[in-house]
Motif scaffolding. Sequence first.
Motif, short mmCIF file in Angstrom:
data_model
loop_
_atom_site.label_atom_id
_atom_site.label_comp_id
_atom_site.label_asym_id
_atom_site.label_seq_id
_atom_site.Cartn_x
_atom_site.Cartn_y
_atom_site.Cartn_z
N ARG A 15 0.86 -1.20 0.00
CA ARG A 15 0.00 0.00 0.00
C ARG A 15 0.90 1.25 0.00
O ARG A 15 1.89 1.32 0.76
N SER A 33 -3.00 0.35 -3.90
CA SER A 33 -2.38 -0.89 -3.42
C SER A 33 -1.96 -1.74 -4.61
O SER A 33 -2.58 -1.66 -5.69
N ARG A 279 -7.13 0.09 5.79
CA ARG A 279 -5.75 -0.36 5.70
C ARG A 279 -4.77 0.80 5.48
O ARG A 279 -3.55 0.60 5.56
N TYR A 280 -5.27 2.00 5.20
CA TYR A 280 -4.41 3.16 4.93
C TYR A 280 -4.33 4.11 6.12
O TYR A 280 -3.74 5.20 6.00
#
Length: 594
Positions: A15, A33, A279-280
Motif C-alpha cells: 500500500r 495498493s 488499511r491506509y
Amino acid sequence: MSRLLALEWDTREARLIVGRSVARNLTIDAAFSVALDSSQGDSLREQLAATVASRGLVRGEWLVAVPRSRVELRVLQVPPVPDDELPDVVRFQAVRQFSALAEDAPLDFVRLDGGQASQVRVLAASLAPQVLDDLRAQCAACHGTPQRLVLRPFASASLFRRSNQDPQCRLLVEMLAEEADLTVLVRGQAVMVRSVRLPSEDPAVPLIGEIRRTIVAAQNQVGEETVRVVTLVGDPQQLAPLQSKLSEQLGLQVDVFDPFAAVRVAAENMPSLPEHRGRYAALLGMLCDEAEGQPHGIDFLNPRRRPTPANKRIRYAVLGGVAATCAIVLLVMITSYVGRLDSRIRGLQATSRELDDQVKMAEKTKADVAEIDKFVLGDVNWLDELFRMSAAAPSGKDAIVEQASFNSIPSGGGQILLEGYVRTPETISILEVALRSPQHQVTGTGAQRVDRRQDLPWEFKERINILPPDLENLTAAELIDGSVEPDESAPSTTTESAPSAPSDSSGEADEETSGTGEPEAPEAAEPTEATEATEATEATEATEAAEAAEATEAPVPSEPSDSQEVETDEMNTEQDADQTPQQDESEVANDDQA
C-alpha cells in the motif's frame, strides 16, 4: 512544497500514498495498493520496485510503516529520572527484560500516564537489526531512502486523535489483509498493542474472541481504566454488518472511523477512494505528523536519545566571532558617525563665518533700536502733563502761572519750571501736594511777598522733575509696543479741581527740547543756557508787547518761539500794574480762562 511517500507491505499486497505538504497542510494526491504474488519467480522486492518505477514515484521523502508483528514491545517500569537521562535508563532496563536486544538494535519508547509516584511506566519497542536492514534494502530497490520507520499502530492512533478528542478508554480495530491490529487508547494515547492473524473467510467470530481477550488484558495492564468503546477503522458501509454484530456480542458501543475523512484529498487526482480504506490509516497518520512537524510515536530511525552535549569550543568560537563582528561593525558605525559630525561641524563653522558680518550689523541695529526705544519710552507727553497740572491746580482766583518752562531730558523724563502768584502761602503747599506723585518730584523756593499783584501778592517758583520709566524692569512686549503701564503699587495723587489760569494773557506756550544738553539731575534747580537765552528773548518780546499795549490800551499776546522750550508770559501784568492798577473782574476772568 515537499513531496511525501508513505509505504507499507505484507505478503499479499503493498500500500502506498502520495501526498504533498504546503505550509504544514497535507493534501493527498494518490492512494493505491499493489497485489504481490509470491508464487512468481520475481521476489516481492522486485515487484514493488517495478510498481514504484512505473508510476514515477522515485523522488520524495519516504515514510515506512513497520507492522506490530515484526517488533518486540514491552511495558517497562523505571525509576523517576530527568527527561534527558530517561533514554539511557530505558535501554538499560530493556536489556534485562527484552528477549534479544542487540547493542546496535534501535530502541524507542513512549511515556505512559499513571502508575506509582516512585516509578515511571514506559512502552518500549525494539526492532531487530536484520529487520532494519531488510526494510532499508526494500526501499533501496525502489530507489528511495527511508526517512522514518514508524510503528504502525502508533501512526493510526495519531490520525484518530486528530479527529476525536474523547478521553474514554477505547479499542481501535484495524482490519488488514491477513491480520488485525488491536490498539487500546487511553485519552488518545496507545498504551497496549496486539496483532492477531485472522482467517480469510468469516473473520468476525475469531475477531470477537480476540477483542475480549484484549479487553481483559488491558484492564489488568491499565488498571482503573476499562474499555468502553470499540472503534472499527474503515469504510462505514462495508463495516456496517460487522459493527452490528460486535455491538450485539460484546454489549459495548461500537462505532466506525473513516481515515480519509480526517485528511484533505485532491479530487482532481483521486476521483475515487481505494476499496479498503481502513488499511491506509497508518500511512495517513505518518503523513499528517510529518507535514505538521509533529514527532512520531515510535520511530526506529530517530529514537529518543540523550541530548548530545554541546561542543563548548564551537560555542565559544561562535560567540567570539559574533563579538568580533559586533565590535567591527560598532567601530565602523562610530567612525562613520564621527566623520559625519566633523563634516557637519565644518559646514556649520563655514556658515557661522559667513554670518559674522550679518551678526555684527544686527547687533549694531539692535543697540540702535534699544536706544530709540529708551528715548521713545522716556519721552514725555507734554499735553498729558499740561492736562494734569490744569486738573490739579487751584482756581484762577487763588493762583496764576506767569511763566512755565518745559524741558525734555535726552536720557528720559523731563523738567517743568513754574513761576506765578498765589493769594495765600497755603495755596503753594496745596499745589505742591497736588502735583507730586511717584513719577513727579516737586521742589519749590517757598512764598515771597511782592507788590506787583494786589489780588495775588505772593510769588512762588516750583521745579517739577518728571522721572523716566524703569526700562530694566520692562518686559519685551512693553519695549516693542512702546507702552508703559503706570505703577499700580504706588498711590495716585491726582486731584480734580478747576483748571488754573497759567497767565492773564492768551496762554499760548512754546515747547523747547534741548537736543544737545546732558540729562539734569532732579536736584538741579538752575535752568540751562538755552533756557536763559530763551527767557531773555521772551522778555524782550514781552517788553515790546507791553509798549504796544500802552498805545492801544489792550493786552497783546506774545508770539510762540521756534524752540522746544515752552514759556507762558502774562503780557500785560506790569503794564496793568503801572497804568491801570485796578482791573475789572471780567478781564481777570478772561485772562484766567485763556
